[in-house]
Design a protein around this motif. Structure first.
Motif, mmCIF file in Angstrom:
data_model
loop_
_atom_site.group_PDB
_atom_site.id
_atom_site.type_symbol
_atom_site.label_atom_id
_atom_site.label_comp_id
_atom_site.label_asym_id
_atom_site.label_seq_id
_atom_site.Cartn_x
_atom_site.Cartn_y
_atom_site.Cartn_z
ATOM 1 N N THR A 130 16.715 18.048 25.375
ATOM 2 C CA THR A 130 16.243 18.585 24.097
ATOM 3 C C THR A 130 16.073 20.097 24.188
ATOM 4 N N GLY A 131 15.617 20.585 25.360
ATOM 5 C CA GLY A 131 15.482 22.036 25.551
ATOM 6 C C GLY A 131 16.783 22.757 25.249
ATOM 7 N N GLU A 132 17.885 22.170 25.647
ATOM 8 C CA GLU A 132 19.198 22.803 25.436
ATOM 9 C C GLU A 132 19.704 22.557 24.005
ATOM 10 N N SER A 133 19.607 21.277 23.548
ATOM 11 C CA SER A 133 20.260 20.941 22.272
ATOM 12 C C SER A 133 19.541 21.569 21.078
ATOM 13 N N VAL A 134 18.233 21.826 21.203
ATOM 14 C CA VAL A 134 17.529 22.520 20.112
ATOM 15 C C VAL A 134 18.156 23.898 19.891
ATOM 16 N N TRP A 135 18.423 24.610 20.996
ATOM 17 C CA TRP A 135 19.016 25.949 20.848
ATOM 18 C C TRP A 135 20.429 25.885 20.316
ATOM 19 N N SER A 136 21.204 24.912 20.779
ATOM 20 C CA SER A 136 22.570 24.856 20.267
ATOM 21 C C SER A 136 22.530 24.520 18.777
ATOM 22 N N ILE A 138 20.074 25.344 16.625
ATOM 23 C CA ILE A 138 19.621 26.542 15.891
ATOM 24 C C ILE A 138 20.764 27.564 15.786
ATOM 25 N N MET A 139 21.480 27.744 16.887
ATOM 26 C CA MET A 139 22.540 28.771 16.852
ATOM 27 C C MET A 139 23.704 28.357 15.960
ATOM 28 N N ARG A 140 24.031 27.058 15.976
ATOM 29 C CA ARG A 140 25.141 26.609 15.125
ATOM 30 C C ARG A 140 24.771 26.677 13.649
ATOM 31 N N THR A 141 23.539 26.260 13.311
ATOM 32 C CA THR A 141 23.204 26.210 11.881
ATOM 33 C C THR A 141 22.868 27.593 11.321
ATOM 34 N N THR A 142 22.375 28.525 12.156
ATOM 35 C CA THR A 142 22.031 29.857 11.638
ATOM 36 C C THR A 142 23.140 30.873 11.893
ATOM 37 N N ASN A 143 24.108 30.493 12.736
ATOM 38 C CA ASN A 143 25.180 31.414 13.128
ATOM 39 C C ASN A 143 24.617 32.683 13.782
ATOM 40 N N LEU A 144 23.531 32.537 14.528
ATOM 41 C CA LEU A 144 22.912 33.658 15.246
ATOM 42 C C LEU A 144 22.995 33.398 16.746
ATOM 43 N N ALA A 147 19.766 35.746 22.127
ATOM 44 C CA ALA A 147 19.416 36.791 23.088
ATOM 45 C C ALA A 147 18.737 37.950 22.364
ATOM 46 N N GLY A 148 17.614 38.432 22.891
ATOM 47 C CA GLY A 148 16.918 39.578 22.300
ATOM 48 C C GLY A 148 15.946 39.216 21.200
ATOM 49 N N LYS A 149 15.916 37.952 20.759
ATOM 50 C CA LYS A 149 14.987 37.529 19.701
ATOM 51 C C LYS A 149 13.615 37.193 20.306
ATOM 52 N N ALA A 167 14.901 29.522 26.359
ATOM 53 C CA ALA A 167 14.752 30.837 25.711
ATOM 54 C C ALA A 167 14.647 31.923 26.778
ATOM 55 N N LYS A 168 13.974 31.607 27.870
ATOM 56 C CA LYS A 168 13.834 32.553 28.974
ATOM 57 C C LYS A 168 15.214 32.886 29.554
ATOM 58 N N VAL A 169 16.084 31.877 29.576
ATOM 59 C CA VAL A 169 17.429 32.109 30.113
ATOM 60 C C VAL A 169 18.185 33.105 29.234
ATOM 61 N N TRP A 170 18.002 32.981 27.874
ATOM 62 C CA TRP A 170 18.669 33.953 26.982
ATOM 63 C C TRP A 170 18.202 35.358 27.318
ATOM 64 N N GLU A 171 16.879 35.502 27.592
ATOM 65 C CA GLU A 171 16.331 36.823 27.896
ATOM 66 C C GLU A 171 16.947 37.359 29.188
ATOM 67 N N GLN A 172 17.060 36.464 30.180
ATOM 68 C CA GLN A 172 17.629 36.895 31.464
ATOM 69 C C GLN A 172 19.090 37.304 31.295
#
Ligand SMILES: NC(=O)c1ccc[n+]([C@@H]2O[C@H](COP(=O)([O-])OP(=O)(O)OC[C@H]3O[C@@H](n4cnc5c(N)ncnc54)[C@H](O)[C@@H]3O)[C@@H](O)[C@H]2O)c1
Length: 181
Positions: A130-136, A138-144, A147-149, A167-172
């Motif tokens: 779920t940690g991974e699929s929530v981000w995928s 959000i990114m697919r539905t918002t087209n954003l 990283a940096g958010k 989310a920490k991985v995006w920051e890294q």
């Protein structure tokens, strides 16, 4: 899993565990393979409930639930068929919470295995899946890209921990990108 159960000799009836999760091509393939399939994608609330009731009307001995809706309908609208159920299992945190509430009221009519309580479920599925699929999602539905958010995670259980970890991985990755540039 449904196909394996059928190959093992079970009569299998299947329905989606929420109105959006059914893939029509998969449902059609399962129907051709001889399973009783009661779902289509994007069902209305009424259709979704009908799908579950039609499935329950096949008279299960064993219930494999995901979220608790099937067990709830067996305890409310199909109590005659609940008598026949030997037991079952429930996968999700939400479903297990609903089952525990029913058990506390003394109303649970058959034994259920709480799959969500297994370490290999919540340490893996809830945190990493779920940690991974929530981000995928959000990114697919918002087209954003994320990283940096700045991110707020409300609720810090197993899923929340996994979401924060990703989310920490995006920051890294962003820091790495800046270093490379
Ligand atoms: N879609 C999927 O694939 C999937 C997979 C696993 C879990 N889930 C769902 O995700 C949800 C969370 O599951 P989990 O395993 O992380 O549960 P959990 O019990 O480990 O964590 C829930 C957290 O939410 C907190 N919380 C409760 N009410 C709150 C409120 N009003 N405000 C802020 N925080 C609050 C709790 O204190 C707890 O820390 C459940 O609904 C579960 O069914 C979905």
């Amino acid at each position: 899993m449904a196909e394996v159960l059928k190959a093992g000799g079970a009569q299998v009836s299947i329905a989606g565990s929420n109105p959006l999760s059914t893939q029509d091509d998969v449902a059609a393939a399962l129907a051709v393979a001889g399973l009783n399939v009661y779902s289509w994608y994007n069902a209305t609330d009424e259709e979704y409930k009908d799908h579950l009731l039609n499935m329950i009307d096949d008279g299960p001995d064993i219930v494999i639930d995901d979220g608790g809706d099937v067990v709830q309908l067996l305890h409310t609208e199909r109590t005659d068929l609940a008598k026949k159920v030997l037991g079952g299992c429930e996968e999700t945190t939400t479903g297990v919470l609903r089952l525990r509430a029913l058990e506390r009221q003394g109303g649970l009519k058959f034994p259920m295995i709480a799959v969500n309580d297994a370490y290999c479920k919540y340490l893996f599925d809830n945190r990493y899946g779920t940690g991974e699929s929530v981000w995928s999602g959000i990114m697919r539905t918002t087209n954003l890209i994320c990283a940096g958010k700045t991110v707020v995670v409300a609720g810090y259980g197993w899923c929340g921990k996994g979401i924060a970890m990703r989310a920490k991985v995006w920051e890294q990755r962003l820091l790495l990108q800046r270093l490379i540039q």
